[in-house]
Design a protein around this motif. Structure first.
Motif, PDB file in Angstrom:
ATOM      1  N   ILE A 107       0.817  -1.127   0.390  1.00 47.40           N
ATOM      2  CA  ILE A 107       0.262  -0.191  -0.068  1.00 47.40           C
ATOM      3  C   ILE A 107       1.113   1.157   0.079  1.00 47.40           C
ATOM      4  O   ILE A 107       0.577   2.105  -1.068  1.00 47.40           O
ATOM      5  N   ALA A 108       1.752   1.414   0.852  1.00 47.30           N
ATOM      6  CA  ALA A 108       2.943   2.203   0.663  1.00 47.30           C
ATOM      7  C   ALA A 108       3.371   3.116  -0.561  1.00 47.30           C
ATOM      8  O   ALA A 108       3.590   3.774  -0.975  1.00 47.30           O
ATOM      9  N   PHE A 109       3.831   1.340  -1.661  1.00 50.10           N
ATOM     10  CA  PHE A 109       4.177   1.631  -2.285  1.00 50.10           C
ATOM     11  C   PHE A 109       3.849   2.368  -3.559  1.00 50.10           C
ATOM     12  O   PHE A 109       3.857   2.913  -4.348  1.00 50.10           O
ATOM     13  N   THR A 110       2.575   1.566  -3.349  1.00 50.29           N
ATOM     14  CA  THR A 110       1.256   2.039  -4.170  1.00 50.29           C
ATOM     15  C   THR A 110       1.045   3.370  -3.473  1.00 50.29           C
ATOM     16  O   THR A 110       0.855   4.197  -4.801  1.00 50.29           O
ATOM     17  N   TYR A 111       1.009   3.648  -2.538  1.00 52.95           N
ATOM     18  CA  TYR A 111       0.459   5.328  -2.574  1.00 52.95           C
ATOM     19  C   TYR A 111       1.397   6.327  -2.774  1.00 52.95           C
ATOM     20  O   TYR A 111       1.421   7.493  -3.382  1.00 52.95           O
ATOM     21  N   GLY A 112       2.987   5.697  -3.220  1.00 52.13           N
ATOM     22  CA  GLY A 112       3.764   6.895  -3.493  1.00 52.13           C
ATOM     23  C   GLY A 112       4.540   6.571  -4.561  1.00 52.13           C
ATOM     24  O   GLY A 112       4.255   8.213  -5.201  1.00 52.13           O
ATOM     25  N   LEU A 113       3.639   5.936  -5.054  1.00 54.59           N
ATOM     26  CA  LEU A 113       3.672   6.106  -6.818  1.00 54.59           C
ATOM     27  C   LEU A 113       2.686   6.596  -7.372  1.00 54.59           C
ATOM     28  O   LEU A 113       2.693   7.518  -8.600  1.00 54.59           O
ATOM     29  N   SER A 172      -6.752   4.591 -12.680  1.00 53.14           N
ATOM     30  CA  SER A 172      -6.682   5.515 -13.372  1.00 53.14           C
ATOM     31  C   SER A 172      -4.262   6.127 -13.848  1.00 53.14           C
ATOM     32  O   SER A 172      -4.333   6.080 -15.101  1.00 53.14           O
ATOM     33  N   LEU A 173      -4.363   5.956 -13.042  1.00 54.81           N
ATOM     34  CA  LEU A 173      -2.791   6.860 -12.935  1.00 54.81           C
ATOM     35  C   LEU A 173      -1.972   5.631 -13.128  1.00 54.81           C
ATOM     36  O   LEU A 173      -0.118   5.371 -14.282  1.00 54.81           O
ATOM     37  N   ILE A 174      -2.723   4.162 -12.527  1.00 59.46           N
ATOM     38  CA  ILE A 174      -1.471   2.692 -13.178  1.00 59.46           C
ATOM     39  C   ILE A 174      -2.142   3.362 -14.811  1.00 59.46           C
ATOM     40  O   ILE A 174      -1.033   2.771 -16.213  1.00 59.46           O
ATOM     41  N   ALA A 175      -2.866   3.153 -15.885  1.00 56.59           N
ATOM     42  CA  ALA A 175      -3.241   3.083 -17.152  1.00 56.59           C
ATOM     43  C   ALA A 175      -2.769   3.709 -17.544  1.00 56.59           C
ATOM     44  O   ALA A 175      -2.129   3.755 -18.889  1.00 56.59           O
ATOM     45  N   ALA A 176      -1.943   5.042 -17.286  1.00 54.43           N
ATOM     46  CA  ALA A 176      -1.727   5.845 -18.450  1.00 54.43           C
ATOM     47  C   ALA A 176       0.474   5.493 -18.080  1.00 54.43           C
ATOM     48  O   ALA A 176       0.314   6.562 -19.163  1.00 54.43           O
ATOM     49  N   GLN A 177       0.652   4.829 -17.603  1.00 52.05           N
ATOM     50  CA  GLN A 177       1.942   3.847 -16.984  1.00 52.05           C
ATOM     51  C   GLN A 177       2.138   3.372 -17.745  1.00 52.05           C
ATOM     52  O   GLN A 177       3.009   2.343 -17.594  1.00 52.05           O
TER      53      GLN A 177
END
Length: 481
Positions: A173-179, A190-195
């Motif tokens: 969760i921490a890594f996901t929030y950081g990204l 939506s942010l993962i889809a852009a990358q």
């Protein structure tokens, strides 16, 4: 009129209120007084069922992080069925072993509330909170037989490994929030889809850490080590509850996170889940064949069934997404029924736990109704038609073939065929092996017997007329994916 912002949490609020009522009733119960605390849980679950039906056509959200969409409500319905059956088969165990019934029922209901929250949460932090709520309650239920060294050891192992897996999940969760700067699944997606065209190593780390946390809860290899010990040490009614409820809630969150937020990275994580699914099916089946304890055998069976559900996660097509909800329901009523029979066979007062394969010898002669019900549950677990287990496996494996994962489907079919051996071994014991110790089994209470009969009826209904439930499942999946 209730504020609309609270509507999504009404089902779990009903269950939590019933848990609090059970605690209060236990506090006022005199020592040795017989108080009907179990029905309080059934009242709470009835309220949750009414709320679930009322919310079915209303896609409402509470606090922005709990969504009563059809997917979450379908899983909530499965959890209500699990709760009702588990409460019904728990009474004989509580009476025979003199367990604190208020504490027992309250823990089971709090665990159910956590499971419902986990199934409907749309934020990674809320999923983690729900995971810890249900886990702490199940840890205590596992070791609720305080005078049993086996139960204490099982609870301790479960707790230590669970805390270890929770740390991985929290780091994910921490890594996901950081990204992404958010823990909300829609924003993460939506942010993962852009990358997604070029996943970064940090994204892969985040997905891997989250996968470890979920894999532990669904007993996937190589994170399955706790399962046989926990299942063997806990009372059979608790084992049936946690083998179905925890798996249903964990898979609901697993699918919501990986097929909603991280679906753009499907090509990156699917090969890893493919390997985990194949290993889970193979290990669960092969090691299960060698077990002499029925509870440990069903533990490895549960591991294998987790592998079948992972096949649906890898496939990720519309057929697989609908099949997983149907599979969870079919597996829930089947496995609770099997552990319910074991719970009714226990005779600790006579020094006979009756949990070994050889202990089932002659059951047909002494308790023919119980033997018939156990036969239905075992055949369904083995995937025999016209049982629910056969249809559930058919849907999952056919979805895998449609998605191009024919090799994984073949592994699933082969392991399912091999698993038939240890299910039929018990049936042979019940019908064809004479018993040298008559009158080993206690009488069957009416409430628990009725719950097992209801499970058997559901198994045949889902196996013969699956279309309606499958349509509900497909509609549930379509609401979020």
């Amino acid at each position: 009129m209730m504020p609309s912002s609270l509507n999504a949490i009404v089902p779990m609020a009903c269950v939590a209120a019933a848990a609090l009522a059970a605690m209060i009733a236990e506090a006022f119960r005199e020592p040795g007084e017989r108080m009907p605390i179990g029905p309080l849980g059934l009242i709470g679950l009835a309220g949750a069922a009414i709320a679930t039906v009322a919310l079915w056509h209303h896609n409402v959200t509470s606090f922005g992080v709990v969504s009563a969409d059809k997917f979450g409500l379908f899983v909530t319905g499965i959890l209500i069925v699990i709760g009702v059956l588990s409460l019904a088969v728990s009474a004989p165990t509580i009476e025979r072993e003199r367990l604190p019934q208020g504490e027992y029922y309250a823990l089971m209901l709090f665990a159910l509330a956590g499971m419902m929250l986990m199934a409907t949460a749309t934020d990674l932090l809320v999923i983690f909170l729900a995971l810890e709520v249900l886990s702490l309650a199940v840890y205590v239920l596992t070791g609720i037989r305080r005078d049993s060294p086996v139960a204490t050891e099982a609870a301790f192992k479960y707790f230590l490994l669970g805390a270890f897996a929770s740390a991985f999940f929290l780091y994910g969760i921490a890594f996901t929030y950081g990204l992404t700067g958010s823990t909300r699944l829609d924003r993460v997606g939506s942010l993962i889809a852009a990358q997604a065209m070029s996943p970064t190593p940090m994204q892969l780390v985040a997905v891997g850490l989250l996968m470890i946390g979920f894999a532990f809860k669904v007993s996937a290899v190589p994170f399955h080590m706790w399962t046989p010990d926990a299942y063997e040490g806990a009372p059979p009614a608790v084992t049936g509850f946690m083998s179905t409820g925890v798996k249903a809630a964990a898979f609901a969150a697993f699918f919501r996170v990986f097929l909603a937020a991280f679906d753009p990275m499907h090509a990156s994580w699917a090969p890893i889940v493919w390997v985990i699914a194949a290993a889970t099916m193979i290990v669960g089946t092969v090691v299960g064949v060698a077990q002499s304890s029925v509870k440990r055998m069903l533990a490895y069976s549960s591991i294998a069934h987790g592998g079948y559900l992972l096949v649906a996660l890898v496939s990720a097509n519309d057929a697989a997404k609908g099949a997983v909800l149907f599979y969870l329901l079919a597996y829930a009523v089947t496995n609770i029924g099997a552990f319910g029979v074991i719970a009714l066979m226990e005779n600790p007062g006579a020094g006979q736990p009756n949990d070994r394969v050889k202990d089932f010898a002659g059951l047909w002669n002494e308790r023919p109704g119980l033997a018939a019900l156990m036969t239905i549950f075992l055949l369904s677990l083995g995937g025999f038609p016209p049982m629910a287990g056969f249809i559930a496996k058919w849907y999952v494996f056919s979805a895998a073939v449609k998605a191009g994962y024919t090799g994984l489907a073949i592994v699933g079919v082969l392991t399912s065929v091999i698993s038939v051996f240890f299910y039929l071994r018990i049936i042979v014991m019940m019908y064809m092996t004479p018993s040298d110790a008559p009158a080993r089994f206690p009488s069957v209470p009416k409430t628990a017997g009725a719950a097992l009969v209801a499970s058997a009826i559901l198994i045949f209904y889902l196996g013969i007329l699956p279309a309606t439930v499958l349509d509900w499942a497909v509609a549930s999946i379509a609401s979020i994916f």
